[in-house]
Design a protein around this motif. Structure first.
Motif, PDB file in Angstrom:
ATOM      1  N   LEU A 239       1.474  -1.098   0.221  1.00 34.76           N
ATOM      2  CA  LEU A 239      -0.016   0.102  -0.077  1.00 34.76           C
ATOM      3  C   LEU A 239       0.832   1.390  -0.017  1.00 34.76           C
ATOM      4  CD1 LEU A 239      -2.786  -2.194   0.431  1.00 34.76           C
ATOM      5  CD2 LEU A 239      -3.551   0.027   2.019  1.00 34.76           C
ATOM      6  N   THR A 240       1.434   0.940   0.927  1.00 31.40           N
ATOM      7  CA  THR A 240       2.346   2.406   0.923  1.00 31.40           C
ATOM      8  C   THR A 240       3.411   2.931  -0.601  1.00 31.40           C
ATOM      9  OG1 THR A 240       3.519   1.133   2.154  1.00 31.40           O
ATOM     10  CG2 THR A 240       3.031   2.713   3.579  1.00 31.40           C
ATOM     11  N   GLU A 241       4.111   1.394  -0.947  1.00 29.97           N
ATOM     12  CA  GLU A 241       4.807   1.845  -2.189  1.00 29.97           C
ATOM     13  C   GLU A 241       3.665   2.221  -3.079  1.00 29.97           C
ATOM     14  OE1 GLU A 241       8.801  -1.458  -1.108  1.00 29.97           O
ATOM     15  OE2 GLU A 241       7.236  -1.659  -3.162  1.00 29.97           O
ATOM     16  N   ALA A 242       2.320   1.605  -3.367  1.00 30.22           N
ATOM     17  CA  ALA A 242       1.551   2.700  -4.630  1.00 30.22           C
ATOM     18  C   ALA A 242       1.530   3.575  -4.386  1.00 30.22           C
ATOM     19  CB  ALA A 242       0.569   1.229  -4.476  1.00 30.22           C
ATOM     20  N   ALA A 243       1.113   3.768  -3.225  1.00 29.41           N
ATOM     21  CA  ALA A 243       0.993   5.040  -3.250  1.00 29.41           C
ATOM     22  C   ALA A 243       1.871   6.583  -3.279  1.00 29.41           C
ATOM     23  CB  ALA A 243      -0.074   6.216  -0.942  1.00 29.41           C
ATOM     24  N   GLY A 244       3.910   5.475  -2.560  1.00 30.67           N
ATOM     25  CA  GLY A 244       4.058   6.416  -2.611  1.00 30.67           C
ATOM     26  C   GLY A 244       4.996   7.144  -4.676  1.00 30.67           C
ATOM     27  N   LYS A 245       4.644   5.491  -5.149  1.00 27.38           N
ATOM     28  CA  LYS A 245       4.308   5.804  -6.763  1.00 27.38           C
ATOM     29  C   LYS A 245       4.012   6.872  -7.219  1.00 27.38           C
ATOM     30  CE  LYS A 245       5.665   1.646  -9.942  1.00 27.38           C
ATOM     31  NZ  LYS A 245       5.236   1.122 -10.386  1.00 27.38           N
ATOM     32  N   ALA A 246       2.857   6.766  -6.918  1.00 24.36           N
ATOM     33  CA  ALA A 246       1.777   7.257  -7.484  1.00 24.36           C
ATOM     34  C   ALA A 246       1.497   8.674  -7.163  1.00 24.36           C
ATOM     35  CB  ALA A 246      -0.199   6.773  -7.422  1.00 24.36           C
ATOM     36  N   SER A 307      -5.248  -0.308  -6.976  1.00 21.48           N
ATOM     37  CA  SER A 307      -5.640  -1.490  -7.920  1.00 21.48           C
ATOM     38  C   SER A 307      -4.822  -1.596  -9.048  1.00 21.48           C
ATOM     39  CB  SER A 307      -7.088  -1.188  -8.038  1.00 21.48           C
ATOM     40  OG  SER A 307      -7.843   0.074  -8.461  1.00 21.48           O
ATOM     41  N   ALA A 308      -3.879  -0.852  -9.185  1.00 18.77           N
ATOM     42  CA  ALA A 308      -3.414  -0.469 -10.241  1.00 18.77           C
ATOM     43  C   ALA A 308      -2.007  -1.898 -10.621  1.00 18.77           C
ATOM     44  CB  ALA A 308      -2.730   0.504 -10.885  1.00 18.77           C
ATOM     45  N   VAL A 309      -1.584  -2.265  -8.586  1.00 19.94           N
ATOM     46  CA  VAL A 309      -0.653  -2.484  -9.062  1.00 19.94           C
ATOM     47  C   VAL A 309      -0.680  -4.231  -9.373  1.00 19.94           C
ATOM     48  CG1 VAL A 309       1.257  -4.262  -7.004  1.00 19.94           C
ATOM     49  CG2 VAL A 309      -0.088  -1.469  -6.167  1.00 19.94           C
TER      50      VAL A 309
END
Lengths: 309, 367
Positions: A239-246, A307-309
């Motif tokens: 979750l945190t990586e997905a948020a960080g990346k986006a 959801s894009a991960v």
């Protein structure tokens, strides 16, 4: 924004009586396959280009608001009731306004000493002998006067309803790579009972439980520890990586308490990998309850990113 | 079982209530019911690993519906936790028993040889109580059970640590025969209703499969009913129970859960379940149409096996019908005779409903 929240509040979705709201939500969804499951939840799957081998990401959001069930009606029109939510100080209910079938009523108290208020001291004065519009089992909720001002949404129950709206927005703007599930769940306030069907409705790879809560944070907050739940560290990282990346702002916190019991989500079906994300809210259950529009946007973006991960 | 009429209705209830079976010892009840139902016939009997007993009444295939009717076999009681030098027994309550209903009560304990041994929960007579002691009930941990043993060794001839027991009291009629007082009415009354229904249906084929589930472990909140629901996977479950009423002096009308004698209760919500409004209303309408006395439960209290059943298999439609019971979880539970009959009639009417109507109801719930 607030028009939709008001329409949702008019559905009076107290715990166990969310049906009208769920039908409303279904009517607002522009994509996905939706059905009502055995617990009464609305389960939605947005098809992706392919199915993930490790199972779908599922987002769940509780749809019920605090309310009351009429338990008995006296001959002189007093409607006694039981709240569907925990109330620490019953005297605080006295004087509050509730709405049933579009009509407003005041909660009155017969307690001589406010500190010793018992549930049986409280009643709604329907003002009609026999109060035929009420029967044991009739449900009603607080009057909700939801407003939008200076980037804030205020009004009782606004946090739950704006969270639900955010998830509807996310469903409608999603173009997922993989199948993604959404569970608009019932009886969140009753220990998350609706989540008992999570593992039956979806082939769950990971479940993200979204909820609004009194928490001193500015952004959607990933909980690394929750009541009776410690999420797998891999899920926190995801979750945190997905948020960080986006580039989606988020906070991380660990809170405990009785507020949310996610064991039903964890144990449902063959067992699930579960994490919760909290929408920061303040003044929950008071007329000054509020959430910020920016945190709602961030939460929608977080859903899209995960959801894009 | 030779004479079937001695094993139906109130005669059956009396026999069921005489069996000592606190949670964990349900086998005593299930053996009795198994023998009874084997004699009646018309059902297929089976057990599962948590001790539930199932009586499956196969339907005629007209409808694919699956209906489960359940009642729990266990009762509140206690377990012996220590045997003292003077032969007195310390104990721990099993299920929701308050200190106020303990002192001075006669008890039966399942003895080492599987029979029962009588005892009394010791109580200091009022003459020996200090002024302070008179103000409060003696807590259970300070009470002992006296089985008449003279020493630890003497007591151990009859019981051991881990022996289970419960209240011992007679099944009696009073109020010109309209009221019944007895032990373990919670939930032998549900078991008796199910046995009666099986007897009534022995020569007929219902339109759908009905599973009568006699379940375990309700009183400690770890429900055998969950396994029953997962085993049978019903479309609709009818949970039979007894519910605490408080139609007593000093209790305001708004707190009265129900009134004994006004028919069985149907719940819209309790501490474990919020029942679907469509189903709640359907039961009220069925009772009205068939002129069966019933009352909505008027106070949100207690919980029952529906809590587990309605969450089983990703969600199962459930309803609860309870017989109003005064002094629940005590040695002297009291019910109105007529409520027992009305509860039977109501369940029978629900099982007699046109399967298409029931299917529509279940579909409506899922809309």
């Amino acid at each position: 924004m607030t028009d939709m929240l008001k329409e949702m509040a008019e559905c009076c979705p107290v715990s166990g009586r969310e049906g009208r709201l769920l039908r409303y939500i279904k009517s607002r969804l522009e994509k996905g396959e939706a059905y009502i499951d055995g617990m009464g939840n609305l389960a939605v799957t947005v098809k992706g280009r392919e199915k993930h081998e490790g199972g779908s990401t599922v987002f769940a959001v509780g749809c019920d608001i605090p309310g009351f069930f009429a338990t008995s009606v006296s001959e002189d029109g007093k409607v006694y009731f039981s709240p569907t939510f925990p109330v620490e100080d019953l005297s605080e209910l006295s004087g509050r306004t509730v709405v049933y079938s579009g009509k407003e009523y005041k909660i009155l108290s017969a307690a001589k000493d406010a500190e010793k208020t018992r549930l049986t001291d409280l009643y709604v004065d329907a003002g009609v002998p026999g109060a035929s519009e009420f029967r044991p089992g009739t449900w009603f909720s607080f009057r909700s006067d939801i407003k939008e001002e200076d980037g804030k949404i205020t009004g009782i129950c606004c946090s739950v309803l704006s969270l639900v709206k955010t998830v509807i927005d996310a469903v409608n703007s999603l173009e997922p790579e993989y199948d993604t599930g959404f569970l608009f769940s019932v009886m969140k306030i009753q220990g998350g009972r609706g989540l008992a069907s999570l593992g039956y409705d979806f082939d769950v790879g990971r479940a993200v439980i979204l909820r609004a809560s009194e928490i001193k944070k500015d952004h959607p907050t990933v909980l690394v520890k929750d009541c009776r739940l410690i999420p797998p560290s891999g899920l926190v990282r995801l979750l945190t990586e997905a948020a960080g990346k986006a580039g989606v702002p988020y906070d991380v916190s660990g809170i405990t308490g009785r507020e949310s019991d996610l064991s039903n989500a964890v144990l449902s079906g063959r067992g699930n990998s579960v994490i919760s994300v909290v929408l920061p809210a303040s003044g929950v259950l008071t007329d000054s309850e509020s959430v910020t529009e920016s945190s709602l946007r961030e939460l929608r973006d977080l859903i899209l990113a995960v959801s894009a991960v | 079982m030779k004479n079937i009429s001695e094993n139906t209705g109130l005669a059956l209830l009396e026999k069921l209530c005489s069996i000592i079976a606190p949670t964990g010892c349900e086998r005593n009840v299930s053996r009795f019911i198994e023998d009874l139902l084997a004699d009646i016939g018309g059902v297929t009997l089976s057990r599962d690993s948590v001790g539930n007993l199932y009586a499956l009444k196969k339907g005629n295939g007209k409808s694919g519906l699956r209906i489960m009717v359940s009642a729990h076999m266990d009762e509140v009681g206690f377990y012996i936790s220590g045997i003292e030098g003077d032969g007195l027994l310390s104990f721990s309550a099993c299920g929701g028993i308050t200190d106020s209903v303990l002192a001075g009560k006669a008890v039966s304990i399942i003895s080492n040889d599987g029979e029962t041994v009588s005892g009394v929960i010791s109580a200091k007579p009022v003459h020996l109580l200090s002024a302070k002691e008179r103000e409060a009930y003696t807590p259970a941990q300070d009470l002992r059970i006296d089985i008449g043993a003279s020493s630890k060794e003497d007591a151990e001839r009859y019981v051991k640590v881990g022996s289970a027991g419960s209240f011992d009291s007679d099944f009696t009629y009073f109020g010109e025969g309209s009221m019944i007082c007895g032990r373990a009415i919670d939930d032998r009354i549900g078991c008796a209703i199910m046995c009666d229904l099986i007897y009534e249906m022995k020569d007929c084929e219902p339109d759908f499969d009905i599973c009568f589930a006699f379940t375990t472990r309700e009183e400690i909140g770890f429900s055998g009913a969950l396994h029953a629901a997962e085993y049978f996977r019903p479309d609709l479950a009818i949970v039979l129970e007894s519910t605490a009423v408080s139609d007593l002096a000093g209790v305001p009308d708004s707190s009265k859960v129900a009134v004994a004698g006004n028919g069985p209760t149907v719940s819209f919500m309790d501490r474990g379940t919020i029942y679907r409004d469509e189903i709640f209303r359907f039961v009220l309408e069925t009772a009205k149409k068939r002129c069966i006395m019933m009352q909505p439960k008027k106070f949100v209290s207690g919980g029952n096996d529906a809590k587990y059943i309605h969450q089983a298999n990703g969600g199962t439609a459930a309803l609860n019908i309870s017989v109003p019971t005064r002094y629940l979880h005590s040695a002297s539970c009291v019910i109105a005779k007529e409520d027992f009959r009305s509860a039977e009639k109501l369940v029978s009417a629900l099982l007699d409903t046109d399967p298409e109507v029931l299917s529509d109801l279940i579909t409506e719930v899922r809309k």
